[in-house]
Design a protein around this motif. Structure first.
Motif, PDB file in Angstrom:
ATOM      1  N   MET A  23       0.830  -1.199   0.000  1.00 50.21           N
ATOM      2  CA  MET A  23       0.000   0.000   0.000  1.00 50.21           C
ATOM      3  C   MET A  23       0.867   1.253   0.000  1.00 50.21           C
ATOM      4  O   MET A  23       0.570   2.248  -0.674  1.00 50.21           O
ATOM      5  N   ASP A  24       1.969   1.204   0.760  1.00 50.54           N
ATOM      6  CA  ASP A  24       2.880   2.341   0.815  1.00 50.54           C
ATOM      7  C   ASP A  24       3.503   2.596  -0.559  1.00 50.54           C
ATOM      8  O   ASP A  24       3.629   3.751  -0.991  1.00 50.54           O
ATOM      9  N   LYS A  25       3.873   1.524  -1.255  1.00 49.56           N
ATOM     10  CA  LYS A  25       4.474   1.688  -2.581  1.00 49.56           C
ATOM     11  C   LYS A  25       3.474   2.276  -3.565  1.00 49.56           C
ATOM     12  O   LYS A  25       3.823   3.138  -4.379  1.00 49.56           O
ATOM     13  N   ILE A  26       2.229   1.819  -3.500  1.00 46.21           N
ATOM     14  CA  ILE A  26       1.191   2.361  -4.391  1.00 46.21           C
ATOM     15  C   ILE A  26       1.016   3.854  -4.164  1.00 46.21           C
ATOM     16  O   ILE A  26       1.041   4.660  -5.105  1.00 46.21           O
ATOM     17  N   LEU A  27       0.838   4.244  -2.911  1.00 52.40           N
ATOM     18  CA  LEU A  27       0.550   5.650  -2.611  1.00 52.40           C
ATOM     19  C   LEU A  27       1.773   6.539  -2.802  1.00 52.40           C
ATOM     20  O   LEU A  27       1.643   7.709  -3.176  1.00 52.40           O
ATOM     21  N   THR A  28       2.960   5.999  -2.576  1.00 50.87           N
ATOM     22  CA  THR A  28       4.178   6.768  -2.866  1.00 50.87           C
ATOM     23  C   THR A  28       4.262   7.066  -4.354  1.00 50.87           C
ATOM     24  O   THR A  28       4.594   8.194  -4.766  1.00 50.87           O
ATOM     25  N   SER A  29       3.934   6.080  -5.180  1.00 52.18           N
ATOM     26  CA  SER A  29       3.951   6.279  -6.630  1.00 52.18           C
ATOM     27  C   SER A  29       2.896   7.293  -7.058  1.00 52.18           C
ATOM     28  O   SER A  29       3.129   8.123  -7.944  1.00 52.18           O
ATOM     29  N   VAL A  30       1.712   7.223  -6.420  1.00 54.77           N
ATOM     30  CA  VAL A  30       0.654   8.187  -6.732  1.00 54.77           C
ATOM     31  C   VAL A  30       1.144   9.607  -6.451  1.00 54.77           C
ATOM     32  O   VAL A  30       0.952  10.523  -7.265  1.00 54.77           O
ATOM     33  N   ARG A  31       1.794   9.802  -5.310  1.00 55.08           N
ATOM     34  CA  ARG A  31       2.283  11.144  -4.956  1.00 55.08           C
ATOM     35  C   ARG A  31       3.381  11.612  -5.900  1.00 55.08           C
ATOM     36  O   ARG A  31       3.493  12.813  -6.193  1.00 55.08           O
ATOM     37  N   MET A  32       4.193  10.694  -6.363  1.00 56.81           N
ATOM     38  CA  MET A  32       5.286  11.063  -7.270  1.00 56.81           C
ATOM     39  C   MET A  32       4.779  11.424  -8.660  1.00 56.81           C
ATOM     40  O   MET A  32       5.321  12.310  -9.322  1.00 56.81           O
TER      41      MET A  32
ATOM     42  N   HIS B 275      -3.193  18.497  -1.187  1.00 58.28           N
ATOM     43  CA  HIS B 275      -2.604  18.364   0.154  1.00 58.28           C
ATOM     44  C   HIS B 275      -3.590  17.739   1.142  1.00 58.28           C
ATOM     45  O   HIS B 275      -3.199  16.941   1.994  1.00 58.28           O
ATOM     46  N   GLY B 276      -4.847  18.070   1.026  1.00 55.62           N
ATOM     47  CA  GLY B 276      -5.855  17.540   1.951  1.00 55.62           C
ATOM     48  C   GLY B 276      -6.669  16.416   1.351  1.00 55.62           C
ATOM     49  O   GLY B 276      -7.831  16.205   1.751  1.00 55.62           O
ATOM     50  N   ALA B 277      -6.094  15.677   0.420  1.00 53.10           N
ATOM     51  CA  ALA B 277      -6.840  14.633  -0.289  1.00 53.10           C
ATOM     52  C   ALA B 277      -7.391  13.581   0.664  1.00 53.10           C
ATOM     53  O   ALA B 277      -6.707  13.157   1.597  1.00 53.10           O
ATOM     54  N   GLU B 278      -8.630  13.182   0.420  1.00 51.58           N
ATOM     55  CA  GLU B 278      -9.240  12.062   1.135  1.00 51.58           C
ATOM     56  C   GLU B 278      -8.751  10.780   0.468  1.00 51.58           C
ATOM     57  O   GLU B 278      -8.918  10.590  -0.737  1.00 51.58           O
ATOM     58  N   ILE B 279      -8.146   9.884   1.262  1.00 51.93           N
ATOM     59  CA  ILE B 279      -7.604   8.628   0.733  1.00 51.93           C
ATOM     60  C   ILE B 279      -8.254   7.476   1.490  1.00 51.93           C
ATOM     61  O   ILE B 279      -7.951   7.230   2.661  1.00 51.93           O
ATOM     62  N   THR B 280      -9.166   6.792   0.819  1.00 52.12           N
ATOM     63  CA  THR B 280      -9.988   5.757   1.449  1.00 52.12           C
ATOM     64  C   THR B 280      -9.510   4.361   1.048  1.00 52.12           C
ATOM     65  O   THR B 280      -9.172   4.119  -0.107  1.00 52.12           O
TER      66      THR B 280
ATOM     67  N   ASP C 294       0.028   4.517   8.324  1.00 55.96           N
ATOM     68  CA  ASP C 294       1.369   5.049   8.081  1.00 55.96           C
ATOM     69  C   ASP C 294       1.635   5.239   6.592  1.00 55.96           C
ATOM     70  O   ASP C 294       2.414   6.117   6.196  1.00 55.96           O
ATOM     71  N   ALA C 295       1.001   4.409   5.760  1.00 59.96           N
ATOM     72  CA  ALA C 295       1.184   4.513   4.308  1.00 59.96           C
ATOM     73  C   ALA C 295       0.477   5.731   3.723  1.00 59.96           C
ATOM     74  O   ALA C 295       0.764   6.124   2.588  1.00 59.96           O
ATOM     75  N   GLY C 296      -0.440   6.305   4.471  1.00 62.38           N
ATOM     76  CA  GLY C 296      -1.134   7.503   3.997  1.00 62.38           C
ATOM     77  C   GLY C 296      -2.634   7.383   3.893  1.00 62.38           C
ATOM     78  O   GLY C 296      -3.319   8.348   3.527  1.00 62.38           O
ATOM     79  N   ILE C 297      -3.197   6.215   4.217  1.00 60.29           N
ATOM     80  CA  ILE C 297      -4.652   6.069   4.238  1.00 60.29           C
ATOM     81  C   ILE C 297      -5.202   6.939   5.368  1.00 60.29           C
ATOM     82  O   ILE C 297      -4.724   6.874   6.508  1.00 60.29           O
ATOM     83  N   ASN C 298      -6.209   7.760   5.088  1.00 58.32           N
ATOM     84  CA  ASN C 298      -6.795   8.595   6.152  1.00 58.32           C
ATOM     85  C   ASN C 298      -8.295   8.372   6.328  1.00 58.32           C
ATOM     86  O   ASN C 298      -8.933   9.062   7.123  1.00 58.32           O
ATOM     87  N   ARG C 299      -8.845   7.414   5.580  1.00 60.24           N
ATOM     88  CA  ARG C 299     -10.256   7.064   5.750  1.00 60.24           C
ATOM     89  C   ARG C 299     -10.390   5.565   5.504  1.00 60.24           C
ATOM     90  O   ARG C 299      -9.876   5.050   4.502  1.00 60.24           O
ATOM     91  N   LEU C 300     -11.072   4.875   6.405  1.00 57.22           N
ATOM     92  CA  LEU C 300     -11.228   3.425   6.294  1.00 57.22           C
ATOM     93  C   LEU C 300     -12.700   3.083   6.141  1.00 57.22           C
ATOM     94  O   LEU C 300     -13.556   3.632   6.848  1.00 57.22           O
ATOM     95  N   SER C 301     -13.002   2.188   5.202  1.00 53.79           N
ATOM     96  CA  SER C 301     -14.370   1.733   4.992  1.00 53.79           C
ATOM     97  C   SER C 301     -14.431   0.240   5.282  1.00 53.79           C
ATOM     98  O   SER C 301     -13.829  -0.562   4.564  1.00 53.79           O
ATOM     99  N   LEU C 302     -15.132  -0.124   6.344  1.00 52.29           N
ATOM    100  CA  LEU C 302     -15.185  -1.512   6.803  1.00 52.29           C
ATOM    101  C   LEU C 302     -16.463  -2.194   6.316  1.00 52.29           C
ATOM    102  O   LEU C 302     -17.570  -1.722   6.565  1.00 52.29           O
ATOM    103  N   GLY C 303     -16.299  -3.333   5.645  1.00 50.19           N
ATOM    104  CA  GLY C 303     -17.446  -4.094   5.144  1.00 50.19           C
ATOM    105  C   GLY C 303     -18.040  -4.978   6.222  1.00 50.19           C
ATOM    106  O   GLY C 303     -17.904  -6.205   6.173  1.00 50.19           O
ATOM    107  N   ILE C 304     -18.727  -4.380   7.164  1.00 48.79           N
ATOM    108  CA  ILE C 304     -19.315  -5.122   8.285  1.00 48.79           C
ATOM    109  C   ILE C 304     -20.494  -5.970   7.813  1.00 48.79           C
ATOM    110  O   ILE C 304     -20.575  -7.167   8.079  1.00 48.79           O
TER     111      ILE C 304
END
Length: 397
Positions: free
Chosen positions: A94-103, A109-114, A132-142
């Motif tokens: 996940m960190d590699k994916i989001l690092t590539s997205v940022r690059m 700057h305030g992007a919602e990342i779910t 830590d990878a940068g996810i700031n919103r979690l959606s749980l399939g309860i």
């Protein structure tokens, strides 16, 4: 070429002409899950052996690189990682994916990342790494807090795991959505409301409450279970709406409820007919250009997608949206919003004038399905209940 309003809407000689392009979101599809649920019609595939994590992450990055010329210079305001079960990936992936997205992209700057996540124990143990990878919103399939109903739905977690996952999520995230379903096999109204009250014990920022429907190409469609009838489902829906309203949740979209200022920004962009680039197996894109609106679909089968990316050809199909289809496509999204939309939004997102659908608006209003003033157009309570009938008005024969 600018639009001439004196021409008929379906004239093949006309194009669209945008003064400004809509906001842009990024969708990333992870196509694998531990087990395919019998009601699921999404592009998801059971992990038969090992998940090709490194190969797939590399393919996503290459897919994004190939798409850059179509969105060059456009800022991305939201990112949504869906599936399948994206939480099957490691935090490192996940960190590699989001690092590539940022690059590669000018990410706001305030992007919602779910991230969509499964409540299973293995996935929940990764939540800190996802944050830590940068996810700031979690959606749980309860889906449910009832073990009997979870089993009927083919879910791999039980009620205790669901509760524990929410607790772990809240330790790491301050913006959480819980997915619930009602109208489940042999579910009573009391049981449906028990699920809602169980969710409210955690006071999540967002709740999505879906009525189970039997979708084509699913196991439930081939072998239909005994479901509550329409009247009972309607009663469930009304009571759920009342309960959530009393607890301060705004019912802002057909199935979405949020605490103030906690609406899903990514989904709002869909419903307001914004643009989105979709990468990954089976992902869809809707991209606007000064003179056209383009839709794309990536190869659906994971192995086919991986192969096509190595050839720099991840897009299986691509077509321009016909000008005469834009009003219906806009309404199909925007009329899901309970508060409707500003009348100026139609022109902004389609480049067309509202005058072109004047008769349709009048018909919907006369039938009590729509209300409007000089600033806003919105479905009525009747229109929300019979949304398909309302949309049919705008579907040109």
């Amino acid at each position: 070429m600018n639009i001439q309003l004196s021409h008929p809407l379906n004239s093949t000689t006309q194009t669209v002409s945008f003064k400004a392009l809509p906001p842009l979101s990024l969708y990333i599809h992870i196509p694998w899950c531990v087990r395919k649920c019998p009601y699921c019609d999404f592009n998801s595939h059971e992990v038969r052996e090992s998940l090709p994590e490194q190969e797939y992450v590399a393919a996503l990055v290459r897919d994004l690189e190939l798409a850059l010329p179509q969105i060059w210079g456009r800022k991305v305001y939201t990112v949504f990682i869906g599936g399948g079960t994206p939480s099957l990936l490691s935090a490192q992936a996940m960190d590699k994916i989001l690092t590539s997205v940022r690059m590669l992209l000018p990410l706001d700057h305030g992007a919602e990342i779910t991230l969509e996540a499964n409540p299973g124990t293995v996935e929940a143990s990764k939540f800190a790494g996802f944050r830590d990878a940068g996810i700031n919103r979690l959606s749980l399939g309860i889906q449910s807090f009832n073990d009997t109903h979870l089993k009927a739905l083919g879910r791999i977690h039980d009620a205790s795991e669901a509760r524990r996952a929410v607790e772990i999520a809240q330790h790491h995230f301050d913006n959480i959505n819980l997915d619930l379903m009602y109208g489940l096999p042999q579910q009573t109204q009391a049981e449906a409301l028990q699920d809602v009250h169980a969710a409210l014990e955690f006071a999540p920022q967002h709740l999505s409450c879906y009525n189970l429907t039997l979708e084509p190409n699913t196991l439930f469609h081939r072998y239909p279970p005994a479901l509550p009838d329409d009247d009972l489902c309607s009663a469930m829906q009304q009571d759920i709406e009342q309960i959530l309203s009393k607890h301060g949740y705004q019912h802002y979209e057909t199935s979405a409820f949020a605490q103030p200022k906690k609406q899903s920004r990514h989904n709002l962009n869909y419903w307001q007919f914004g643009d989105y680039l979709g990468i990954g197996a089976g992902a869809h894109s809707k991209l606007s250009f000064p003179d056209k609106v383009l839709r794309q679909v990536r190869y659906k089968q994971p192995q086919a997608y991986l192969k096509q990316v190595t050839q720099d050809l991840p897009v299986q199909s691509e077509e321009s949206v016909k000008r005469e289809d834009l009003p219906f496509e806009f309404m199909m999204n925007a009329l899901r919003l309970n508060q409707g939309f500003a009348d100026t939004l139609f022109a902004e997102r389609t480049s067309l004038s509202l005058l072109l659908i004047r008769r349709e608006l009048e018909e919907a209003e006369q039938r009590g399905l729509l209300e409007r003033d000089l600033q806003r157009i919105a479905p009525t309570a009747l229109g929300r209940r019979f949304l398909n009938d309302l949309l049919q008005v705008f579907l040109r024969k």
